[in-house]
Structures are given as C-alpha cells and as structure tokens.
Design an enzyme around this catalytic site. Structure first.
Site, short mmCIF file in Angstrom:
data_model
loop_
_atom_site.label_atom_id
_atom_site.label_comp_id
_atom_site.label_asym_id
_atom_site.label_seq_id
_atom_site.Cartn_x
_atom_site.Cartn_y
_atom_site.Cartn_z
N ARG A 165 6.11 3.01 0.25
CA ARG A 165 5.06 2.85 1.28
C ARG A 165 5.52 2.96 2.71
NH1 ARG A 165 3.12 2.08 -3.01
NH2 ARG A 165 1.88 0.59 -3.99
N SER A 236 -2.33 -4.93 -2.05
CA SER A 236 -1.08 -5.65 -1.86
C SER A 236 -0.67 -6.02 -0.56
CB SER A 236 -0.03 -4.66 -2.54
OG SER A 236 -0.21 -4.63 -3.75
N GLU A 332 3.35 -5.27 3.68
CA GLU A 332 3.09 -3.58 3.52
C GLU A 332 1.97 -3.68 4.55
OE1 GLU A 332 1.98 -1.48 0.12
OE2 GLU A 332 -0.05 -2.31 0.51
N1 EPU Z 1 3.09 -10.42 -11.33
C1 EPU Z 1 3.07 -11.86 -11.64
N2 EPU Z 1 2.08 -12.48 -11.07
C2 EPU Z 1 1.07 -12.11 -10.34
C3 EPU Z 1 1.22 -10.54 -10.16
C4 EPU Z 1 2.20 -9.66 -10.62
O1 EPU Z 1 4.01 -12.56 -12.37
O2 EPU Z 1 0.21 -12.67 -9.85
C5 EPU Z 1 4.14 -9.74 -12.07
C6 EPU Z 1 4.10 -9.31 -13.54
O3 EPU Z 1 5.07 -9.37 -14.07
C7 EPU Z 1 3.54 -7.96 -13.50
C8 EPU Z 1 4.20 -7.32 -12.33
O4 EPU Z 1 4.48 -8.29 -11.29
O5 EPU Z 1 3.71 -7.23 -14.69
C9 EPU Z 1 3.66 -6.30 -11.70
O6 EPU Z 1 2.35 -6.60 -11.26
P1 EPU Z 1 1.30 -5.28 -10.82
O7 EPU Z 1 1.22 -4.30 -12.13
O8 EPU Z 1 -0.22 -5.73 -10.75
O9 EPU Z 1 2.02 -4.59 -9.77
P2 EPU Z 1 2.56 -5.18 -8.44
O10 EPU Z 1 4.07 -4.69 -8.20
O11 EPU Z 1 2.13 -6.27 -7.86
C10 EPU Z 1 2.23 -2.57 -7.30
C11 EPU Z 1 1.70 -2.16 -6.16
C12 EPU Z 1 0.21 -1.92 -6.35
C13 EPU Z 1 -0.22 -0.87 -7.31
C14 EPU Z 1 0.33 -1.64 -8.47
C15 EPU Z 1 0.41 -0.58 -9.69
C16 EPU Z 1 3.18 -2.66 -4.24
C17 EPU Z 1 3.15 -3.53 -3.10
N3 EPU Z 1 2.00 -2.79 -4.83
O12 EPU Z 1 1.67 -3.88 -7.52
O13 EPU Z 1 -0.37 -1.27 -5.01
O14 EPU Z 1 -1.72 -0.87 -7.41
O15 EPU Z 1 2.03 -1.72 -8.51
O16 EPU Z 1 1.10 0.31 -9.79
O17 EPU Z 1 3.95 -2.04 -4.47
C18 EPU Z 1 -1.28 -1.66 -2.75
O18 EPU Z 1 -0.38 -1.18 -2.38
O19 EPU Z 1 -2.04 -2.16 -2.06
C19 EPU Z 1 -1.42 -1.95 -4.50
C20 EPU Z 1 -2.50 -2.66 -4.95
#
Ligand code: EPU
Length: 337
Positions: A165, A236, A332
């Site tokens: 990012r 995010s 971010e």
């Molecule tokens: N999780 C929780 N609680 C929550 C949310 C997430 O426990 O409320 C944990 C779970 O273990 C889940 C893990 O976090 O398996 C990962 O969650 P998710 O797959 O939703 O991904 P993220 O790490 O929260 C990142 C990106 C997103 C992108 C998704 C999918 C960043 C900052 N965000 O989110 O990007 O869509 O992965 O690849 O890296 C964005 O940048 O605006 C964005 C939406």
C-alpha cells in the site's frame, strides 16, 4: 474542463464527508492541463490531486487550496509479445471498468482486483491489492505529469518504489508528479491466484475462468465490504502490521490462536481487523462514525460524521490496540488537513 470556486467535495470522497475546497479543477485532456499550468501556475504548489476519493479522509471541513481531478478517459492496447499484452489506461478510467475490460478481452492479471473502488490514477499511488495480488505485479510503466516542469514523462514500474500500500507517489514524489496513464502487462495465458482465504472454496463446483474468478471476488467483496453508496467508508482504514517471529509467538502465548500470514522467516503480517475486533470495537459507534459490523478494519460514516470524528475514532482504536497488544497500527487512508 471544469473550474469551480468553493466547491463541495461530498461526491468526491467515498467516506461521504461534507468537505469543500477553495478551487476545483478537472481536466479532460493533457492539453487542458498544460494550458491550466501556463495560466494558473501560481495555484500549483500545494495542489491536491485526487482520484475517485476512495482512500481519503478530509479531516478538516475545508481545503484552503486547489483540488485537481483527472477526467482523462480511454483504454488501448499499446504492445504485445508472445506472452503479454500491454494495455494503457488513462488516469480517469474507473478501475473496475478496466478490470471488466481485461477480463472480457481474455487478459489475465487484474481479475483478483475486481470491484476495488477508485480510478486508474490512484492504482500506482496506493499499489492497490487484494486476494493475493498487488498492482505492482501487473504495472509495466506509468506516464506522469511533472508539476513543476509542466511536462509529461514515463517511468518504469521498478522506479516507483512499490511496497505494501505504498509507493514513491506517497513520499518523495508526493505533489511533484500526477499520474496521466498506467500501462499494464497482462498475461495472454491465464495463471490464477486462488490461494487467499476462502477463494478456492467459494469457487467449488465452478469452472475456473477469468470471469468466474471475477464474479467470485465481487461476491466476496459485496458480502464483506460496505458499498460507498449505502454506507460511507474508505475500505480498509488501517494497514496490517508486520511483526517479528518472536513477537508473534509471545502474542500466541498470551492470546491463543492469533491469525497471521508469513512474509519471510522473520516477518509475519497480523490482520489489523482481528486486533481491532479483540479490542471490542467491531460494530461499535463513536459520535457519528463507527466500526463496520462485518469487518473491523473498516471505519464507517453512520451519517453526517465529520472527518475529525473519524480521525478521533481512529486515534482511540490505535491507542487501544497498542494498549492490549503492544502493536502499532497506522492508517492506510490518506489524511487531508
Ligand atoms: N479478521 C477478523 N475480524 C475482522 C476482520 C478480519 O478477525 O473483523 C481477521 C480474520 O482472521 C480474517 C483476516 O482478518 O481471516 C483477514 O481478513 P480479510 O480477508 O477481510 O482481509 P484484511 O487483511 O482485513 C486485506 C486488505 C483488503 C483486501 C483484503 C483481501 C489491507 C489493509 N486490506 O484486508 O484491502 O480486500 O485483504 O485481500 O491490506 C483496502 O485496502 O481498502 C482493502 C479492502
């Protein structure tokens, strides 16, 4: 060309913050940009170039300067090798329209980035990413407008300092260069990236094609992420922090099964959404802002929130995560003051 004074930015930020700016300039051709710079060069220092406004937080209600937006449109094939097709997209193209184009042309590489809000011009700035793919994997070169020199130049992807990012557009190039177009290197032969989370299981029973992967990603995003038309947000809000192996094992001793992704032997990414949820913030409200019910990494505008209220909520969350886990998380989303 569009030129406005005291312009409302309500429709230019997906958070739905009711901010405005002193001057607003939108250009539909590079020639308009050149003429503007010749006529109003005095306004350029400190000008803020925005895209779809899907990663911005207007912390104050007013931007006392010039806001610039690209309405450059168009997608064209500019080259081809045995394995790749090079496609140039102008900065004002809506990102998901570009993804839809690539998929319909049978070109592989961006299908996992389906439905990310925003415009092509922001793609290299933010090095957008989702579901195991980052923009840097498919960007070949970027055409830039040099604000001080009033000229257009090309840079290769390896000069852009892409990281998670992040890019030079957010550090030493900030305000100096505006993105005119991006040339993507897309594969003729599909090579799918399906290892992230529940993508494979969500595709079970379906033939894996560019279109079916795109459909699946869209379905997952629609389930987890709020649509800006319904609930204001900037996706995010925080980046996922990187911690050492030692830090992760002491977290696991104290908190049980902490989710993590291995980056290297020494570095692990911990989902900030999990940390925030453990602090009890998921679904909670703070003044007119809040934390999304289905994804704790997303801060939302519950109606009429100011940028300052969202920023206050973010500060409290950062402090709580630090207090409980000893981990620093940082936004971010770009704060505009
Ligand atoms: N999780 C929780 N609680 C929550 C949310 C997430 O426990 O409320 C944990 C779970 O273990 C889940 C893990 O976090 O398996 C990962 O969650 P998710 O797959 O939703 O991904 P993220 O790490 O929260 C990142 C990106 C997103 C992108 C998704 C999918 C960043 C900052 N965000 O989110 O990007 O869509 O992965 O690849 O890296 C964005 O940048 O605006 C964005 C939406």
């Amino acid at each position: 060309m569009k030129w406005e004074e005291n312009y409302s930015l309500l429709k230019n930020n997906t958070f739905g913050i009711d901010a405005s700016c002193r001057y607003f300039f939108e250009y539909s051709s590079v020639d308009e940009l050149f003429s503007f710079c010749a006529d109003r060069g005095d306004l350029l220092p400190g000008a803020l170039h925005i895209g779809g406004g899907s990663n911005l937080l207007f912390v104050n209600g007013y931007y006392d300067g010039l806001v610039v937006h690209s309405a450059l449109k168009g997608i064209e094939r500019v080259g081809e090798t045995d394995d790749f097709v090079f496609v140039k997209a102008m900065s004002g193209v809506v990102w998901d329209e570009f993804v839809a184009y690539a998929v319909s042309e049978g070109l592989c590489g961006v299908e996992n980035l389906s439905l990310i809000p925003g415009e092509v011009g922001a793609v290299p700035v933010q090095n957008i990413g989702a579901y195991g793919v980052e923009a840097k994997d498919v960007i070949d070169s970027v055409e830039l407008f040099d604000v001080a020199g009033c000229r257009v130049l090309n840079v290769n992807a390896d000069e852009c300092g892409f990281a998670y990012r992040n890019s030079r557009f957010k550090s030493d190039w900030k305000g100096k260069f505006w993105v005119v177009s991006v040339t993507f290197r897309l594969k003729k032969k599909a090579e799918f990236v399906l290892d992230y989370g529940n993508i494979k299981s969500s595709m079970e029973g379906r033939e894996v094609t560019l279109q079916s992967v795109r459909d699946t990603i869209i379905r997952i995003r629609e389930e987890k992420l709020p649509s800006p038309e319904v609930l204001g947000s900037a996706g995010s809000f925080f980046m996922n922090p990187v911690v050492s192996a030692d830090c992760l094992s002491s977290l696991k001793e104290r908190f049980g099964d902490v989710p993590s992704y291995k980056l290297s032997e020494t570095d692990f990414k911990v989902p900030a959404g999990w940390l925030i949820e453990q602090c009890g913030w998921k679904g909670k409200s703070y003044k007119r802002a809040g934390v999304y019910e289905k994804q704790a990494l997303i801060l939302v505008n519950r109606g009429g929130a100011t940028g300052a209220e969202v920023a206050e909520l973010a500060d409290v969350i950062v402090k709580d995560v630090k207090g409980k886990f000893g981990i620093d998380i940082s936004p971010e989303v770009c704060y505009i003051k």
